[in-house]
Design a protein around this motif. Structure first.
Motif, PDB file in Angstrom:
ATOM      1  N   ARG A   1      36.322  32.185 -18.329  1.00 28.96           N
ATOM      2  CA  ARG A   1      36.207  31.755 -19.717  1.00 28.96           C
ATOM      3  C   ARG A   1      34.794  31.300 -20.072  1.00 28.96           C
ATOM      4  NH1 ARG A   1      39.252  27.813 -17.020  1.00 28.96           N
ATOM      5  NH2 ARG A   1      38.516  25.638 -17.161  1.00 28.96           N
ATOM      6  N   HIS A   2      34.025  30.877 -19.072  1.00 28.89           N
ATOM      7  CA  HIS A   2      32.642  30.457 -19.317  1.00 28.89           C
ATOM      8  C   HIS A   2      31.676  31.640 -19.297  1.00 28.89           C
ATOM      9  CE1 HIS A   2      34.158  26.478 -19.025  1.00 28.89           C
ATOM     10  NE2 HIS A   2      34.226  26.419 -17.710  1.00 28.89           N
TER      11      HIS A   2
ATOM     12  N   ASP B   1      39.380  35.413 -10.837  1.00 27.16           N
ATOM     13  CA  ASP B   1      40.518  34.555 -11.127  1.00 27.16           C
ATOM     14  C   ASP B   1      40.503  34.288 -12.620  1.00 27.16           C
ATOM     15  OD1 ASP B   1      41.957  31.901 -11.562  1.00 27.16           O
ATOM     16  OD2 ASP B   1      42.405  32.262  -9.452  1.00 27.16           O
ATOM     17  N   PRO B   2      41.618  34.420 -13.313  1.00 27.18           N
ATOM     18  CA  PRO B   2      41.597  34.243 -14.765  1.00 27.18           C
ATOM     19  C   PRO B   2      41.429  32.799 -15.218  1.00 27.18           C
ATOM     20  CG  PRO B   2      43.838  34.613 -14.002  1.00 27.18           C
ATOM     21  CD  PRO B   2      42.944  34.836 -12.821  1.00 27.18           C
ATOM     22  N   THR B   3      41.690  31.854 -14.317  1.00 29.02           N
ATOM     23  CA  THR B   3      41.682  30.446 -14.714  1.00 29.02           C
ATOM     24  C   THR B   3      40.655  29.612 -13.954  1.00 29.02           C
ATOM     25  OG1 THR B   3      44.040  30.582 -15.199  1.00 29.02           O
ATOM     26  CG2 THR B   3      43.104  28.386 -14.977  1.00 29.02           C
ATOM     27  N   ASP B   4      40.650  29.731 -12.640  1.00 33.33           N
ATOM     28  CA  ASP B   4      39.831  28.870 -11.804  1.00 33.33           C
ATOM     29  C   ASP B   4      38.495  29.519 -11.457  1.00 33.33           C
ATOM     30  OD1 ASP B   4      41.798  26.904 -11.753  1.00 33.33           O
ATOM     31  OD2 ASP B   4      42.824  27.853 -10.068  1.00 33.33           O
ATOM     32  N   THR B   5      37.662  28.758 -10.723  1.00 37.82           N
ATOM     33  CA  THR B   5      36.398  29.296 -10.223  1.00 37.82           C
ATOM     34  C   THR B   5      36.661  30.529  -9.380  1.00 37.82           C
ATOM     35  OG1 THR B   5      35.456  27.061 -10.172  1.00 37.82           O
ATOM     36  CG2 THR B   5      34.349  28.748  -8.858  1.00 37.82           C
TER      37      THR B   5
ATOM     38  N   ALA C   1      39.842  39.316 -20.884  1.00 34.88           N
ATOM     39  CA  ALA C   1      39.583  38.097 -20.114  1.00 34.88           C
ATOM     40  C   ALA C   1      39.505  36.895 -21.053  1.00 34.88           C
ATOM     41  CB  ALA C   1      38.277  38.239 -19.333  1.00 34.88           C
ATOM     42  N   PRO C   2      39.828  35.698 -20.569  1.00 36.50           N
ATOM     43  CA  PRO C   2      39.722  34.509 -21.421  1.00 36.50           C
ATOM     44  C   PRO C   2      38.272  34.240 -21.800  1.00 36.50           C
ATOM     45  CG  PRO C   2      40.150  33.883 -19.143  1.00 36.50           C
ATOM     46  CD  PRO C   2      40.295  35.371 -19.203  1.00 36.50           C
TER      47      PRO C   2
ATOM     48  N   GLY D   1      38.074  42.903  -9.172  1.00 40.69           N
ATOM     49  CA  GLY D   1      39.372  42.562  -9.749  1.00 40.69           C
ATOM     50  C   GLY D   1      39.330  42.059 -11.165  1.00 40.69           C
ATOM     51  N   ALA D   2      38.183  42.148 -11.831  1.00 43.32           N
ATOM     52  CA  ALA D   2      38.081  41.620 -13.188  1.00 43.32           C
ATOM     53  C   ALA D   2      38.594  42.634 -14.201  1.00 43.32           C
ATOM     54  CB  ALA D   2      36.627  41.262 -13.505  1.00 43.32           C
ATOM     55  N   PRO D   3      39.274  42.175 -15.240  1.00 36.89           N
ATOM     56  CA  PRO D   3      39.688  43.082 -16.315  1.00 36.89           C
ATOM     57  C   PRO D   3      38.508  43.384 -17.229  1.00 36.89           C
ATOM     58  CG  PRO D   3      40.286  40.847 -16.884  1.00 36.89           C
ATOM     59  CD  PRO D   3      39.681  40.787 -15.504  1.00 36.89           C
ATOM     60  N   ALA D   4      38.734  44.212 -18.212  1.00 34.18           N
ATOM     61  CA  ALA D   4      37.723  44.416 -19.245  1.00 34.18           C
ATOM     62  C   ALA D   4      37.473  43.087 -19.949  1.00 34.18           C
ATOM     63  CB  ALA D   4      38.204  45.459 -20.238  1.00 34.18           C
ATOM     64  N   PRO D   5      36.233  42.812 -20.370  1.00 35.17           N
ATOM     65  CA  PRO D   5      35.940  41.529 -21.017  1.00 35.17           C
ATOM     66  C   PRO D   5      36.876  41.189 -22.174  1.00 35.17           C
ATOM     67  CG  PRO D   5      33.903  42.656 -20.496  1.00 35.17           C
ATOM     68  CD  PRO D   5      35.004  43.615 -20.172  1.00 35.17           C
ATOM     69  N   ALA D   6      37.334  42.208 -22.907  1.00 32.31           N
ATOM     70  CA  ALA D   6      38.230  41.954 -24.037  1.00 32.31           C
ATOM     71  C   ALA D   6      39.570  41.389 -23.597  1.00 32.31           C
ATOM     72  CB  ALA D   6      38.450  43.245 -24.823  1.00 32.31           C
TER      73      ALA D   6
END
Length: 380
Positions: free
Chosen positions: A220-221, A87-91, A254-255, A247-252
């Protein structure tokens, strides 16, 4: 990578494998409160080290929650065949069976007195591979967050004086300790291990449902490098690689929150990251402090919702007779740093999780407020 570096990594992996052979598999406890931390087989003491079991992945946060200058070893374990959903925002959406642990500890002081602990940000002597060297650290508590069919459960354990295991502490504990800095200045304090209900009060991100969730494992953390036994790697990428995150994008893409102590980052990014992790889990529209009108997670714009020229909802000693949460350019007239700079239970913020003042954190927020332009007009 040089030959000597490759040999070092290979030796580290062989040592970790040897430790794993001596451990029973991680035990997902589907109900109840096991009496010992070792009943979980997530982290255990072996040969003078706190070691991580097979499949237990360590992680850290860009900016961590302050807890009386304690250092923390955080881990995630999941059953085979399942993964968390990004999730890009939440846990992240963790599957049933996930076990998250957080071990609180301090570096030992030079004189070795058990109740004396070092007040330092230096972690260079803490780690042994992906565990902890007990000759260098004093273990205090380990908190387990386990995702069961009924939801998440928070279970606290306190380490025995002989550091052999940690025992269930459902009602919490108070542990007298003394912080010693690098100039030998001493500060006595009571380290407070929260009871189960206090754990739940911080981890209940939605104050209507009161269901608890992890706080730290957000994109983000975790979008940072970690020094794993096999070398440095981005944590998001590592979780994807080991099958724990989908489902995660590349770290670059991600927030990413700033490191509060990184002076190369902007003052605004550092302060917002600090308030996000230390205050945002309560001060958000669904959190325990939603009635205050003060939102401190990183997404809120820099306006009255963030406290700029916002009068407090309730008066009293918690305000220090100040009129606004944040007065641009005037930290000494602002409620926010006033409450952060207190260890009085009736005044301090956060209300739980510390008995001491985070001097460096207060200095950061004061500098951030001092850098702001403008002013506030009191309405009588």
């Amino acid at each position: 990578m040089t030959l000597s570096t490759k040999l070092f990594f290979l030796l580290s992996l062989l040592l970790l494998t040897a430790c794993h052979r001596d451990l029973d598999p991680v035990a997902f406890q589907a109900d109840g409160r096991p009496p010992k931390l070792s009943d979980w087989h997530v982290v255990e003491v072996r040969d003078g080290k706190l070691v991580l079991n097979q499949g237990v992945v360590p992680y850290d946060l860009n900016t961590p929650l302050f807890t009386d200058y304690a250092h923390k070893l955080r881990t995630i374990w999941m059953p085979k065949g399942v993964s968390a959903k990004y999730d890009p925002t939440d846990t992240f959406d963790f599957p049933v069976g996930t076990v998250i642990s957080k071990t609180f500890y301090y570096p030992r002081t030079a004189d070795g007195k058990f109740s004396d602990v070092a007040r330092t940000f230096d972690t260079s002597k803490d780690f042994a591979g992906e565990g902890l060297d007990l000759s260098q650290v004093h273990l205090v508590e380990t908190r387990i967050l386990v995702h069961r069919e009924s939801g998440w459960a928070a279970i606290p354990y306190v380490w025995k004086d002989d550091q052999s295991d940690a025992m269930l502490a459902r009602t919490g504990a108070v542990i007298p300790l003394t912080l010693v800095d690098d100039k030998a200045a001493r500060e006595d304090f009571n380290y407070v291990v929260p009871d189960e209900s206090q754990c739940s009060s911080c981890h209940a991100q939605d104050w209507v449902s009161r269901k608890i969730h992890p706080i730290g494992p957000k994109a983000r953390h975790l979008n940072r490098d970690y020094h794993y036994a096999a070398g440095d790697e981005n944590e998001l990428a590592h979780l994807v690689k080991v099958g724990y995150l989908s489902g995660a994008p590349a770290p670059a893409d991600a927030p990413r929150n700033a490191n509060w102590a990184d002076e190369h980052a902007s003052l605004d990014a550092r302060a917002r990251a600090y308030l996000d992790i230390n205050c945002g889990h309560c001060h958000n529209p669904k959190g325990a402090a939603n009635t205050t009108g003060l939102t401190l997670d990183v997404s809120v714009p820099e306006d009255r919702h963030l406290g700029i020229c916002k009068p407090p909802v309730a008066a009293g000693r918690g305000t220090g007779d100040h009129l606004f949460d944040i007065v641009p350019g005037q930290p000494d007239d602002s409620i926010l740093p006033f409450r952060m700079n207190s260890a009085d239970p009736g005044t301090m913020m956060p209300e739980l999780g510390r008995s001491t003042v985070h001097r460096e954190g207060v200095a950061l927020i004061k500098a951030w407020i001092a850098s702001q332009s403008g002013g506030c007009v009191a309405i009588h």
